[in-house]
Scaffold this motif. Structure first.
Motif, PDB file in Angstrom:
ATOM      1  N   HIS A 146       0.871  -1.027   0.034  1.00 20.30           N
ATOM      2  CA  HIS A 146      -0.001  -0.085  -0.015  1.00 20.30           C
ATOM      3  C   HIS A 146       0.815   1.307   0.020  1.00 20.30           C
ATOM      4  O   HIS A 146       0.657   2.056  -0.605  1.00 20.30           O
ATOM      5  CB  HIS A 146      -1.126  -0.070   1.223  1.00 20.30           C
ATOM      6  CG  HIS A 146      -1.977   1.082   1.318  1.00 20.30           C
ATOM      7  ND1 HIS A 146      -2.579   1.348   0.377  1.00 20.30           N
ATOM      8  CD2 HIS A 146      -2.182   2.002   2.493  1.00 20.30           C
ATOM      9  CE1 HIS A 146      -3.529   2.409   0.839  1.00 20.30           C
ATOM     10  NE2 HIS A 146      -2.994   2.942   1.928  1.00 20.30           N
ATOM     11  N   TYR A 147       1.836   1.152   0.834  1.00 19.66           N
ATOM     12  CA  TYR A 147       2.792   2.239   0.949  1.00 19.66           C
ATOM     13  C   TYR A 147       3.324   2.503  -0.441  1.00 19.66           C
ATOM     14  O   TYR A 147       3.496   3.876  -0.928  1.00 19.66           O
ATOM     15  CB  TYR A 147       4.061   1.879   2.018  1.00 19.66           C
ATOM     16  CG  TYR A 147       5.155   2.887   1.964  1.00 19.66           C
ATOM     17  CD1 TYR A 147       4.911   4.261   2.579  1.00 19.66           C
ATOM     18  CD2 TYR A 147       6.314   2.406   1.253  1.00 19.66           C
ATOM     19  CE1 TYR A 147       6.090   5.057   2.176  1.00 19.66           C
ATOM     20  CE2 TYR A 147       7.564   3.287   1.341  1.00 19.66           C
ATOM     21  CZ  TYR A 147       7.167   4.898   1.838  1.00 19.66           C
ATOM     22  OH  TYR A 147       8.280   5.428   1.899  1.00 19.66           O
ATOM     23  N   GLU A 148       3.806   1.362  -1.038  1.00 20.45           N
ATOM     24  CA  GLU A 148       4.750   1.427  -2.426  1.00 20.45           C
ATOM     25  C   GLU A 148       3.640   2.180  -3.494  1.00 20.45           C
ATOM     26  O   GLU A 148       4.125   2.812  -4.449  1.00 20.45           O
ATOM     27  CB  GLU A 148       5.032   0.072  -2.837  1.00 20.45           C
ATOM     28  CG  GLU A 148       6.395  -0.267  -2.070  1.00 20.45           C
ATOM     29  CD  GLU A 148       6.688  -1.576  -2.463  1.00 20.45           C
ATOM     30  OE1 GLU A 148       5.659  -2.370  -3.214  1.00 20.45           O
ATOM     31  OE2 GLU A 148       7.784  -2.116  -2.046  1.00 20.45           O
ATOM     32  N   SER A 149       2.422   1.734  -3.340  1.00 19.74           N
ATOM     33  CA  SER A 149       1.446   2.187  -4.266  1.00 19.74           C
ATOM     34  C   SER A 149       1.262   3.791  -3.917  1.00 19.74           C
ATOM     35  O   SER A 149       1.328   4.712  -4.907  1.00 19.74           O
ATOM     36  CB  SER A 149      -0.002   1.665  -4.121  1.00 19.74           C
ATOM     37  OG  SER A 149      -1.191   2.433  -4.666  1.00 19.74           O
ATOM     38  N   ILE A 150       1.012   4.001  -2.847  1.00 14.52           N
ATOM     39  CA  ILE A 150       1.188   5.696  -2.401  1.00 14.52           C
ATOM     40  C   ILE A 150       2.384   6.493  -2.941  1.00 14.52           C
ATOM     41  O   ILE A 150       2.244   7.413  -3.535  1.00 14.52           O
ATOM     42  CB  ILE A 150       1.082   5.819  -0.890  1.00 14.52           C
ATOM     43  CG1 ILE A 150      -0.530   5.411  -0.676  1.00 14.52           C
ATOM     44  CG2 ILE A 150       1.093   7.042  -0.372  1.00 14.52           C
ATOM     45  CD1 ILE A 150      -0.881   5.279   0.858  1.00 14.52           C
ATOM     46  N   GLU A 151       3.463   5.859  -2.753  1.00 16.40           N
ATOM     47  CA  GLU A 151       4.546   6.324  -3.014  1.00 16.40           C
ATOM     48  C   GLU A 151       4.709   6.609  -4.671  1.00 16.40           C
ATOM     49  O   GLU A 151       5.166   7.700  -5.073  1.00 16.40           O
ATOM     50  CB  GLU A 151       5.849   5.560  -2.639  1.00 16.40           C
ATOM     51  CG  GLU A 151       7.239   6.225  -2.897  1.00 16.40           C
ATOM     52  CD  GLU A 151       8.187   5.381  -2.665  1.00 16.40           C
ATOM     53  OE1 GLU A 151       8.176   3.979  -2.616  1.00 16.40           O
ATOM     54  OE2 GLU A 151       9.631   5.718  -2.462  1.00 16.40           O
TER      55      GLU A 151
ATOM     56  N   GLU B 110       4.199  10.302  -9.033  1.00 17.73           N
ATOM     57  CA  GLU B 110       3.470  10.463 -10.276  1.00 17.73           C
ATOM     58  C   GLU B 110       3.080  12.031 -10.078  1.00 17.73           C
ATOM     59  O   GLU B 110       3.304  12.897 -11.115  1.00 17.73           O
ATOM     60  CB  GLU B 110       2.211   9.637 -10.371  1.00 17.73           C
ATOM     61  CG  GLU B 110       1.702   9.808 -11.780  1.00 17.73           C
ATOM     62  CD  GLU B 110       0.597   9.012 -11.850  1.00 17.73           C
ATOM     63  OE1 GLU B 110      -0.382   8.911 -12.884  1.00 17.73           O
ATOM     64  OE2 GLU B 110       0.180   8.200 -11.169  1.00 17.73           O
ATOM     65  N   LEU B 111       2.762  12.209  -9.045  1.00 18.18           N
ATOM     66  CA  LEU B 111       2.088  13.598  -8.817  1.00 18.18           C
ATOM     67  C   LEU B 111       3.234  14.776  -8.696  1.00 18.18           C
ATOM     68  O   LEU B 111       3.191  15.721  -9.393  1.00 18.18           O
ATOM     69  CB  LEU B 111       1.632  13.928  -7.423  1.00 18.18           C
ATOM     70  CG  LEU B 111       0.081  13.467  -7.288  1.00 18.18           C
ATOM     71  CD1 LEU B 111      -0.277  13.169  -5.895  1.00 18.18           C
ATOM     72  CD2 LEU B 111      -0.748  14.161  -7.848  1.00 18.18           C
ATOM     73  N   LEU B 112       4.568  14.196  -8.187  1.00 16.58           N
ATOM     74  CA  LEU B 112       5.705  15.263  -8.273  1.00 16.58           C
ATOM     75  C   LEU B 112       6.155  15.408  -9.716  1.00 16.58           C
ATOM     76  O   LEU B 112       6.574  16.504 -10.144  1.00 16.58           O
ATOM     77  CB  LEU B 112       6.766  14.266  -7.600  1.00 16.58           C
ATOM     78  CG  LEU B 112       6.987  14.586  -5.970  1.00 16.58           C
ATOM     79  CD1 LEU B 112       8.146  13.827  -5.525  1.00 16.58           C
ATOM     80  CD2 LEU B 112       7.034  16.155  -5.613  1.00 16.58           C
ATOM     81  N   GLY B 113       5.843  14.428 -10.501  1.00 14.18           N
ATOM     82  CA  GLY B 113       6.245  14.544 -11.987  1.00 14.18           C
ATOM     83  C   GLY B 113       5.470  15.356 -12.625  1.00 14.18           C
ATOM     84  O   GLY B 113       5.896  16.162 -13.319  1.00 14.18           O
TER      85      GLY B 113
ATOM     86  N   ASP C 134       6.306  18.655 -14.164  1.00 18.63           N
ATOM     87  CA  ASP C 134       5.902  19.341 -15.737  1.00 18.63           C
ATOM     88  C   ASP C 134       5.098  20.607 -15.705  1.00 18.63           C
ATOM     89  O   ASP C 134       5.628  21.312 -16.553  1.00 18.63           O
ATOM     90  CB  ASP C 134       5.042  18.183 -16.319  1.00 18.63           C
ATOM     91  CG  ASP C 134       5.757  16.888 -16.404  1.00 18.63           C
ATOM     92  OD1 ASP C 134       6.943  17.056 -16.435  1.00 18.63           O
ATOM     93  OD2 ASP C 134       4.947  15.798 -16.706  1.00 18.63           O
ATOM     94  N   ALA C 135       4.139  20.748 -14.872  1.00 20.52           N
ATOM     95  CA  ALA C 135       3.569  22.024 -14.927  1.00 20.52           C
ATOM     96  C   ALA C 135       4.432  23.177 -14.499  1.00 20.52           C
ATOM     97  O   ALA C 135       4.416  24.449 -14.879  1.00 20.52           O
ATOM     98  CB  ALA C 135       2.417  21.898 -13.568  1.00 20.52           C
ATOM     99  N   SER C 136       5.361  22.807 -13.502  1.00 18.72           N
ATOM    100  CA  SER C 136       6.362  24.135 -12.991  1.00 18.72           C
ATOM    101  C   SER C 136       7.058  24.423 -14.136  1.00 18.72           C
ATOM    102  O   SER C 136       7.330  25.664 -14.731  1.00 18.72           O
ATOM    103  CB  SER C 136       7.268  23.366 -12.035  1.00 18.72           C
ATOM    104  OG  SER C 136       8.203  24.408 -11.771  1.00 18.72           O
ATOM    105  N   ARG C 137       7.473  23.365 -15.199  1.00 14.84           N
ATOM    106  CA  ARG C 137       8.344  23.541 -16.416  1.00 14.84           C
ATOM    107  C   ARG C 137       7.608  24.437 -17.323  1.00 14.84           C
ATOM    108  O   ARG C 137       8.081  25.475 -18.109  1.00 14.84           O
ATOM    109  CB  ARG C 137       8.921  22.149 -17.025  1.00 14.84           C
ATOM    110  CG  ARG C 137      10.278  21.744 -16.190  1.00 14.84           C
ATOM    111  CD  ARG C 137      11.043  20.783 -16.959  1.00 14.84           C
ATOM    112  NE  ARG C 137      10.095  19.607 -17.572  1.00 14.84           N
ATOM    113  CZ  ARG C 137      10.028  18.547 -16.451  1.00 14.84           C
ATOM    114  NH1 ARG C 137      10.827  18.467 -15.489  1.00 14.84           N
ATOM    115  NH2 ARG C 137       9.381  17.578 -16.817  1.00 14.84           N
ATOM    116  N   TYR C 138       6.273  24.078 -17.431  1.00 16.92           N
ATOM    117  CA  TYR C 138       5.440  24.477 -18.311  1.00 16.92           C
ATOM    118  C   TYR C 138       4.975  26.168 -17.992  1.00 16.92           C
ATOM    119  O   TYR C 138       5.492  26.845 -18.852  1.00 16.92           O
ATOM    120  CB  TYR C 138       4.067  24.010 -18.466  1.00 16.92           C
ATOM    121  CG  TYR C 138       3.050  24.659 -19.465  1.00 16.92           C
ATOM    122  CD1 TYR C 138       3.064  24.584 -20.841  1.00 16.92           C
ATOM    123  CD2 TYR C 138       2.200  25.462 -18.622  1.00 16.92           C
ATOM    124  CE1 TYR C 138       2.113  25.079 -21.525  1.00 16.92           C
ATOM    125  CE2 TYR C 138       0.965  26.000 -19.726  1.00 16.92           C
ATOM    126  CZ  TYR C 138       1.008  25.577 -20.950  1.00 16.92           C
ATOM    127  OH  TYR C 138       0.188  26.243 -21.960  1.00 16.92           O
TER     128      TYR C 138
END
Lengths: 282, 173
Positions: free
Chosen positions: B72-77, B82-85, B89-93
């Motif tokens: 479960h922890y790995e899934s959350i991680e 993914e969110l960080l990515g 991406d949004a930050s770069r945009y």
């Protein structure tokens, strides 16, 4: 009380020496003609031991590879004597350490030599003969040494004597000289058919005794008397006739001479072996 | 007297039926007692194994729970990564957007206005008002000089507020 028990082909002869209030006694147990098997002998002896409450006994061993010899052994330290005699017995008695039991007794020392009487017998024969008795014997003699002891214990002990113990199917010859045996031989294939020896039988014994006397050293062939023991001695003429065969005065050997004994004293020559064995146990 | 003796140790007596019976009973009792003791020890050993088994089973259950928690922890991680990515991406945009907008604004000539602009993955569309086509041309040259843009089209769109409206389609490098 020690019993001497002599098993001949036809009977069991026993002698008991006196002790305390018990007088000396002797007797015979006949073995039936139709059953003289070891099993039957064992049964008879068991009954005898039970009846007489025998606890100590000595019996003589003979036949079937039982040998006895007197010889001079190199005088060595007493601790080495046994090894020395065992080594010499290989030549003198064809003693085989793997098969035989050896026993010896030093008789006297002369110069650098010790005269030894040594006997050897196959272990299997000793065990088989001992197995006939319900108890372990006090000692096991040989018929030859028993016969020598009988003579040495008698009035003839210090003379030069040749004694022949002759039963119906066994014969033993011993020569004693001045308190020591010098010749001991078992005579094989004896077959005494009649109580009184015939002319033919005397002729055969004449040759036999002459040959046997030739085994003696030259200086020991002059003997004083010929003694006869065993069944043949029940007829006194046999002793005289056999003595004449070798030019000696022949007499019947009486082992009980001077001994108070109950039983068949008139048949004393039959008990020579048993009496000597009983003496051995004292 | 000659003293010789050929007596040897007497052979062992034969065993009677009673001897055999007693030996058999002794052997039987020995086997039974031995087997009994063995079974008791074996029973104790089995109890010990059972306890150990229960303990191992509890440990196994605990490990399974922990394993589920770890999954479960790995899934959350993974979701977090993914969110960080996406944030990156949004930050770069945003950075790119801001940079494009800053350039488009910075290179405007006198009396020019940047009315609107729209940025795509590799292009940008800007709507500008300029007093003349020459100013537009200078403006485009200035943009191209930044080495960030490449001109695709420049189309006049009529006039507005007394100025010429141009629509510029630029390739963003």
């Amino acid at each position: 009380m020690t019993y001497g028990i002599d098993i001949s082909e036809e009977e069991i002869r026993w002698v008991r020496l006196p002790k305390g209030e018990n007088p000396a006694a002797c007797g015979r147990i006949q073995l039936e003609d139709n059953d003289r098997s070891p099993r039957r002998i064992r049964q008879v002896l068991k009954e005898f031991f039970s009846r007489e409450r025998v606890s100590r006994f000595v019996f003589p061993l003979c036949g079937q590879g039982v040998r006895a010899r007197v010889f001079a052994s190199d005088k060595v330290d007493i601790s080495e004597l046994e090894d020395n005699v065992a080594w010499e017995a290989k030549f003198m008695l064809t003693y085989d350490t793997r098969r035989d039991v050896l026993s010896f007794d030093p008789l006297r020392s002369v110069g650098s030599q010790t005269w030894i009487v040594a006997v050897a017998a196959p272990l299997e024969v000793i065990q088989r003969k001992s197995g006939l008795f319900p108890k372990k014997p006090t000692h096991i003699e040989t018929a030859l040494t028993a016969l020598a002891n009988a003579v040495l214990h008698s009035k003839w002990g210090e003379k030069d004597i040749i004694i022949l113990h002759l039963d119906r199917s066994r014969g033993f010859l011993v020569v004693v000289s001045h308190g020591n045996p010098i010749l001991m031989q078992e005579i094989p294939r004896v077959n005494l058919k009649e109580a009184r020896l015939s002319e033919e039988a005397l002729s055969l014994w004449h040759d036999e005794l002459k040959v046997r006397r030739n085994f003696l050293p030259q200086d020991k062939r002059r003997l004083d008397h010929f003694l006869l023991s065993g069944e043949a001695a029940l007829v006194s003429e046999n002793a005289r006739a056999l003595g004449e065969c070798i030019d000696l005065t022949g007499e019947v050997f009486d082992p009980f001479e001077g001994v108070e004994i109950e039983g068949e004293k008139d048949k004393a020559p039959l008990f020579t072996m048993a009496y000597a064995c009983a003496l051995r146990g004292e | 007297m000659i003293r010789i003796d050929l007596a040897v140790p007497r052979r062992r007596e034969r065993l009677t039926t009673w001897h055999y019976l007693v030996i058999w009973v002794c052997v039987f009792l020995f086997v039974v007692v031995g087997a009994g003791i063995g079974l008791v020890f074996q029973g104790r050993r089995l109890e010990s194994i059972e306890q150990e088994n229960a303990s191992l089973r509890a440990t196994s259950d605990s490990l399974k729970t922990q394993k589920t928690a770890v999954a479960h922890y790995e899934s959350i991680e993974a979701q977090y990564r993914e969110l960080l990515g996406k944030i990156e991406d949004a930050s770069r945009y945003n950075e790119r957007y801001l940079e494009v907008m800053r350039l488009l604004d910075a290179k405007l000539g006198p009396r020019m206005k940047l009315v609107s602009f729209q940025i795509e993955a590799d292009s940008a569309t800007a709507m500008v008002l300029a007093p003349s086509n020459l100013e537009v041309r200078r403006y485009v040259d200035a943009l191209l000089g930044s080495a960030m843009f490449e001109l695709i089209t420049s189309e006049p769109q009529g006039s507005r507020e007394g100025l010429i409206q141009h629509r510029l389609l630029l390739r963003v490098r």
